[in-house]
Scaffold this motif. Structure first.
Motif, PDB file in Angstrom:
ATOM      1  N   ALA A 243       0.798  -1.230   0.000  1.00  7.76           N
ATOM      2  CA  ALA A 243       0.000   0.000   0.000  1.00  7.76           C
ATOM      3  C   ALA A 243       0.828   1.277   0.000  1.00  7.76           C
ATOM      4  O   ALA A 243       0.410   2.295  -0.584  1.00  7.76           O
ATOM      5  CB  ALA A 243      -0.931  -0.003   1.223  1.00  7.76           C
ATOM      6  N   ASN A 244       1.993   1.263   0.627  1.00 10.52           N
ATOM      7  CA  ASN A 244       2.726   2.512   0.865  1.00 10.52           C
ATOM      8  C   ASN A 244       3.647   2.982  -0.260  1.00 10.52           C
ATOM      9  O   ASN A 244       3.797   4.194  -0.452  1.00 10.52           O
ATOM     10  CB  ASN A 244       3.539   2.374   2.161  1.00 10.52           C
ATOM     11  CG  ASN A 244       4.118   3.692   2.624  1.00 10.52           C
ATOM     12  OD1 ASN A 244       3.448   4.725   2.594  1.00 10.52           O
ATOM     13  ND2 ASN A 244       5.366   3.675   3.047  1.00 10.52           N
ATOM     14  N   PRO A 245       4.308   2.098  -1.024  1.00  6.82           N
ATOM     15  CA  PRO A 245       5.263   2.584  -2.022  1.00  6.82           C
ATOM     16  C   PRO A 245       4.735   3.617  -3.017  1.00  6.82           C
ATOM     17  O   PRO A 245       5.476   4.542  -3.372  1.00  6.82           O
ATOM     18  CB  PRO A 245       5.708   1.294  -2.735  1.00  6.82           C
ATOM     19  CG  PRO A 245       5.602   0.258  -1.683  1.00  6.82           C
ATOM     20  CD  PRO A 245       4.364   0.630  -0.914  1.00  6.82           C
ATOM     21  N   PRO A 246       3.467   3.530  -3.518  1.00  7.29           N
ATOM     22  CA  PRO A 246       3.010   4.593  -4.432  1.00  7.29           C
ATOM     23  C   PRO A 246       3.022   5.979  -3.791  1.00  7.29           C
ATOM     24  O   PRO A 246       3.369   6.965  -4.452  1.00  7.29           O
ATOM     25  CB  PRO A 246       1.578   4.156  -4.786  1.00  7.29           C
ATOM     26  CG  PRO A 246       1.588   2.678  -4.606  1.00  7.29           C
ATOM     27  CD  PRO A 246       2.482   2.436  -3.433  1.00  7.29           C
ATOM     28  N   PHE A 247       2.660   6.069  -2.520  1.00  8.79           N
ATOM     29  CA  PHE A 247       2.693   7.362  -1.828  1.00  8.79           C
ATOM     30  C   PHE A 247       4.147   7.823  -1.650  1.00  8.79           C
ATOM     31  O   PHE A 247       4.450   9.014  -1.812  1.00  8.79           O
ATOM     32  CB  PHE A 247       2.000   7.254  -0.474  1.00  8.79           C
ATOM     33  CG  PHE A 247       0.539   6.942  -0.578  1.00  8.79           C
ATOM     34  CD1 PHE A 247      -0.381   7.931  -0.917  1.00  8.79           C
ATOM     35  CD2 PHE A 247       0.057   5.662  -0.360  1.00  8.79           C
ATOM     36  CE1 PHE A 247      -1.727   7.651  -1.027  1.00  8.79           C
ATOM     37  CE2 PHE A 247      -1.292   5.364  -0.465  1.00  8.79           C
ATOM     38  CZ  PHE A 247      -2.187   6.358  -0.802  1.00  8.79           C
ATOM     39  N   THR A 248       5.012   6.883  -1.324  1.00  6.59           N
ATOM     40  CA  THR A 248       6.428   7.232  -1.207  1.00  6.59           C
ATOM     41  C   THR A 248       6.964   7.743  -2.539  1.00  6.59           C
ATOM     42  O   THR A 248       7.750   8.701  -2.591  1.00  6.59           O
ATOM     43  CB  THR A 248       7.243   6.013  -0.739  1.00  6.59           C
ATOM     44  OG1 THR A 248       6.755   5.584   0.531  1.00  6.59           O
ATOM     45  CG2 THR A 248       8.720   6.354  -0.616  1.00  6.59           C
TER      46      THR A 248
ATOM     47  N   PRO B   7      11.820  10.678   3.002  1.00  2.37           N
ATOM     48  CA  PRO B   7      11.286   9.317   3.183  1.00  2.37           C
ATOM     49  C   PRO B   7      12.298   8.342   3.772  1.00  2.37           C
ATOM     50  O   PRO B   7      11.934   7.462   4.556  1.00  2.37           O
ATOM     51  CB  PRO B   7      10.894   8.914   1.755  1.00  2.37           C
ATOM     52  CG  PRO B   7      10.671  10.193   1.043  1.00  2.37           C
ATOM     53  CD  PRO B   7      11.661  11.153   1.626  1.00  2.37           C
ATOM     54  N   ILE B   8      13.581   8.500   3.401  1.00  5.62           N
ATOM     55  CA  ILE B   8      14.594   7.592   3.950  1.00  5.62           C
ATOM     56  C   ILE B   8      14.749   7.793   5.453  1.00  5.62           C
ATOM     57  O   ILE B   8      14.763   6.832   6.238  1.00  5.62           O
ATOM     58  CB  ILE B   8      15.939   7.798   3.228  1.00  5.62           C
ATOM     59  CG1 ILE B   8      15.824   7.344   1.767  1.00  5.62           C
ATOM     60  CG2 ILE B   8      17.062   7.035   3.925  1.00  5.62           C
ATOM     61  CD1 ILE B   8      16.993   7.733   0.905  1.00  5.62           C
ATOM     62  N   LEU B   9      14.848   9.052   5.889  1.00  7.15           N
ATOM     63  CA  LEU B   9      14.978   9.326   7.320  1.00  7.15           C
ATOM     64  C   LEU B   9      13.733   8.905   8.092  1.00  7.15           C
ATOM     65  O   LEU B   9      13.822   8.345   9.194  1.00  7.15           O
ATOM     66  CB  LEU B   9      15.258  10.815   7.542  1.00  7.15           C
ATOM     67  CG  LEU B   9      16.659  11.297   7.147  1.00  7.15           C
ATOM     68  CD1 LEU B   9      16.768  12.809   7.312  1.00  7.15           C
ATOM     69  CD2 LEU B   9      17.731  10.600   7.981  1.00  7.15           C
ATOM     70  N   ALA B  10      12.549   9.161   7.512  1.00 11.52           N
ATOM     71  CA  ALA B  10      11.316   8.745   8.185  1.00 11.52           C
ATOM     72  C   ALA B  10      11.254   7.230   8.314  1.00 11.52           C
ATOM     73  O   ALA B  10      10.855   6.692   9.361  1.00 11.52           O
ATOM     74  CB  ALA B  10      10.104   9.261   7.404  1.00 11.52           C
ATOM     75  N   GLY B  11      11.676   6.518   7.264  1.00 12.08           N
ATOM     76  CA  GLY B  11      11.653   5.062   7.316  1.00 12.08           C
ATOM     77  C   GLY B  11      12.590   4.501   8.366  1.00 12.08           C
ATOM     78  O   GLY B  11      12.232   3.587   9.120  1.00 12.08           O
TER      79      GLY B  11
ATOM     80  N   ALA C  87      12.610   4.893  -1.828  1.00 11.64           N
ATOM     81  CA  ALA C  87      13.361   6.144  -1.940  1.00 11.64           C
ATOM     82  C   ALA C  87      14.831   5.872  -2.221  1.00 11.64           C
ATOM     83  O   ALA C  87      15.461   6.555  -3.039  1.00 11.64           O
ATOM     84  CB  ALA C  87      13.196   6.963  -0.662  1.00 11.64           C
ATOM     85  N   LEU C  88      15.403   4.869  -1.566  1.00 11.89           N
ATOM     86  CA  LEU C  88      16.803   4.515  -1.812  1.00 11.89           C
ATOM     87  C   LEU C  88      17.006   4.005  -3.233  1.00 11.89           C
ATOM     88  O   LEU C  88      17.975   4.360  -3.912  1.00 11.89           O
ATOM     89  CB  LEU C  88      17.252   3.457  -0.799  1.00 11.89           C
ATOM     90  CG  LEU C  88      17.478   3.954   0.628  1.00 11.89           C
ATOM     91  CD1 LEU C  88      17.497   2.783   1.607  1.00 11.89           C
ATOM     92  CD2 LEU C  88      18.774   4.743   0.716  1.00 11.89           C
TER      93      LEU C  88
END
Length: 451
Positions: free
Chosen positions: A323-328, A340-344, A385-386
């Motif tokens: 579910a999440n990758p499209p929003f990312t 996104p990397i820091l949040a993850g 993101a990476l």
């Protein structure tokens, strides 16, 4: 070259190739199969241990045999994708992976299974960097590529969601051998979807140094063996493997120093930003794969869940992968990959602390679900993101090598997660989970400081 300033080759009057959506679906399903083979095995660990009469060390090798071979060959597989054509290497890898999965279902013993898992890892290594090079060829425009990578991550991430549930259902109905059969129809579908000229990639004249590659494989295999032996308190075995590890390290760097085609891309590694990104990728896979290894043992052996219940218990961890990758992807396209990397990484560290607290306090499932949900959102925020950052930063003709480097580091992290967190289970599952939280917190600090 930096991690956050993408290199985009100029393409005047670019016209998208026909059938690229179909090809992207096939590429994504290929990575789906690679990930499924990792996650589907997690809930089968107790049944596999009982069926093959193996120990914790045997279970670690059943998983690490795959990730060691995967990590060891990813770097050269990336170079091979650039040299021989990514689409050819991808299809060959899918064919071998499918056959090895079929044979794994009939493995007569543990070490036959470990060998077949290693062959699957070799095939997976051929697929992953080649798939990233194919995406780079299909989607040269930065915004479209970010969306394509997000779709690739969402489809492939569904493997993480489907793996524990499908594995639990299959193990409960027909035992651990059945979990390898699901790859056969998927592999055939991938081969059909990636036919055609849309995925044809340019080739380079880059050489491959196979002696250095074999030395790199020895480094990873012997270090893994030493750690697993130490975790089992087989000290003589651990000492011998450590000596072999030291010799292989010296041999590897000696070969690299004089190589005309080094395994490690030194130009990429000179950038502190790239190194910070690679550390983040390793930390993410350390937490994810290590957690998938130790948590099923907790749920099935200590909390008495059956395989299907264990698979369903993992839903809060796995659903965010689909579910999440499209929003990312939208966030990356708008503000870049850093946030996104820091949040993850922050979510992964916090999720590890929550999960450890549940174990120490013997907490109920709702709190376990919270920790799993945080972990799932952490991984599914950081990894796309990476991937987008490093693929976009690749100069023309090196997308396969960059993809190989990123995924090799990720699989090293995965191997260390299984070995180190598995060994720490002797002191308690809670300490294993705190260890993953600490690794992600360190990666967050390094990444934030460098960038």
């Amino acid at each position: 070259m930096t991690l956050l300033r993408p290199f985009v080759p100029a393409r005047a009057n670019f016209r998208p190739p026909r059938g690229r959506s179909i090809a992207l679906t096939g590429i994504s399903l290929g990575y789906f199969m690679v990930l499924l083979d990792m996650t589907v095995l997690s809930v089968a660990e107790p049944d596999l241990a009982s069926s093959l009469d193996t120990s914790m060390a045997g279970l670690q090798w059943a998983t690490a045999g795959y990730t060691v071979a995967f990590a060891a060959l990813l770097l050269s597989a990336g170079a091979a994708a650039d040299r021989f054509g990514a689409e050819r290497l991808f299809r060959a890898g899918i064919a071998v992976f499918t056959l090895a999965s079929l044979l794994s279902a009939f493995a007569p013993g543990l070490w036959a299974l470990v060998l077949l898992r290693a062959i699957s890892g070799v095939a997976a290594a051929a697929c992953v960097p080649a798939s990233m090079a194919m995406i780079a060829q299909l989607y040269p425009e930065p915004a479209a590529r970010a969306r394509a990578v997000s779709a690739w991550a969402a489809i492939s991430g569904a493997a993480v969601a489907a793996g524990p549930i499908a594995g639990g259902a299959l193990v409960g109905a027909a035992g651990w051998r059945s979990i390898f059969l699901v790859n056969v129809p998927i592999g055939l579908a991938v081969l059909a979807l990636t036919l055609g000229r849309a995925v044809a990639c340019p080739r380079s004249d880059r050489r491959i140094d196979w002696p250095a590659q074999l030395a790199a494989a020895a480094v990873l295999a012997l270090s893994t063996d030493a750690l697993i032996a130490a975790g089992s308190q087989a000290w003589t075995h651990a000492a011998l493997s450590s000596v072999g590890f030291g010799v292989s390290v010296v041999a590897f760097f000696g070969l690299e120093r004089h190589s005309q085609a080094p395994v490690l891309n030194r130009a990429l590694l000179r950038s502190g930003r790239v190194r910070a990104g690679l550390l983040a990728a390793a930390a993410v896979n350390f937490a994810l794969t290590g957690g998938l290894f130790v948590l099923p043992l907790l749920l099935q052996q200590e909390r008495r869940m059956d395989p299907l219940q264990t698979g369903l218990a993992f839903l809060p961890l796995t659903v965010p992968f689909a579910a999440n990758p499209p929003f990312t992807g939208k966030i990356v396209a708008r503000v870049g990959p850093r946030r996104p990397i820091l949040a993850g990484l922050a979510l992964l560290a916090a999720g590890g602390v929550v999960l450890a607290g549940v174990v120490f306090a013997d907490g109920g499932y709702p709190w376990l679900a919270v920790g799993l949900l945080m972990t799932g959102f952490g991984v599914s925020s950081a990894l796309p993101a990476l991937v987008a950052a490093l693929v976009s930063a690749a100069p023309s003709g090196t997308a396969g090598a960059v993809g190989g480097l990123l995924n090799a580091v990720r699989q090293v992290g995965a191997t260390l997660g299984v070995v180190v967190m598995g060994a720490a289970v002797a002191a308690g599952t809670g300490w294993s989970l705190l260890m993953s939280a600490a690794v992600c917190a360190i990666a967050w600090f390094v990444f934030a400081r460098v960038l």
